[in-house]
Motif scaffolding. Structure first.
Motif, mmCIF file in Angstrom:
data_model
loop_
_atom_site.group_PDB
_atom_site.id
_atom_site.type_symbol
_atom_site.label_atom_id
_atom_site.label_comp_id
_atom_site.label_asym_id
_atom_site.label_seq_id
_atom_site.Cartn_x
_atom_site.Cartn_y
_atom_site.Cartn_z
ATOM 1 N N UNK A 205 -30.583 65.806 71.643
ATOM 2 C CA UNK A 205 -31.561 65.589 72.033
ATOM 3 C C UNK A 205 -32.896 64.966 71.139
ATOM 4 N N UNK A 206 -32.819 65.297 69.720
ATOM 5 C CA UNK A 206 -34.022 64.647 69.441
ATOM 6 C C UNK A 206 -33.381 62.871 69.439
ATOM 7 N N UNK A 207 -32.673 63.063 69.369
ATOM 8 C CA UNK A 207 -31.837 61.122 69.292
ATOM 9 C C UNK A 207 -32.656 60.588 70.691
ATOM 10 N N UNK A 208 -32.267 61.048 71.774
ATOM 11 C CA UNK A 208 -33.296 61.207 73.453
ATOM 12 C C UNK A 208 -34.585 61.315 73.155
ATOM 13 N N UNK A 209 -35.402 61.956 72.358
ATOM 14 C CA UNK A 209 -36.410 61.584 72.272
ATOM 15 C C UNK A 209 -37.167 60.735 71.976
ATOM 16 N N UNK A 210 -36.104 60.576 70.269
ATOM 17 C CA UNK A 210 -36.436 59.497 69.689
ATOM 18 C C UNK A 210 -36.630 57.944 70.066
#
Length: 78
Positions: free
Chosen positions: A44-49
């Motif tokens: 999720x962190x990667x997708x948000x970034x």
């Protein structure tokens, strides 16, 4: 002390805050000081970034991501 000898403080663009005690637990993600989403995993962190146009090559690089209240593997409260 000259400016070139001064320690450089790097503030990462992405900050992942501590785990929220909800069901399911999540962590708030800030980009440039603004809360932009909730993450339940590293993906999720990667997708948000990525949605913000930021590529993360190393989640352990403190110049890129700051993890508050745990590291990239902390997704539950103790």
């Amino acid at each position: 002390m000259t400016e070139s000898n001064s320690p450089r403080i790097v503030m990462p663009r992405i900050v992942v805050l501590g785990v929220q005690r909800t069901d399911p637990p999540f962590r708030l993600v800030e980009i440039d000081g603004e809360v932009v989403g909730e993450a339940t995993s590293m993906l999720d962190v990667l997708a948000i970034a990525s949605a913000a146009g930021i590529r993360i090559h190393d989640l352990d690089d403190p110049g890129v991501v700051r993890w508050v209240g745990g590291d990239k593997l902390t997704w539950r409260t103790h």
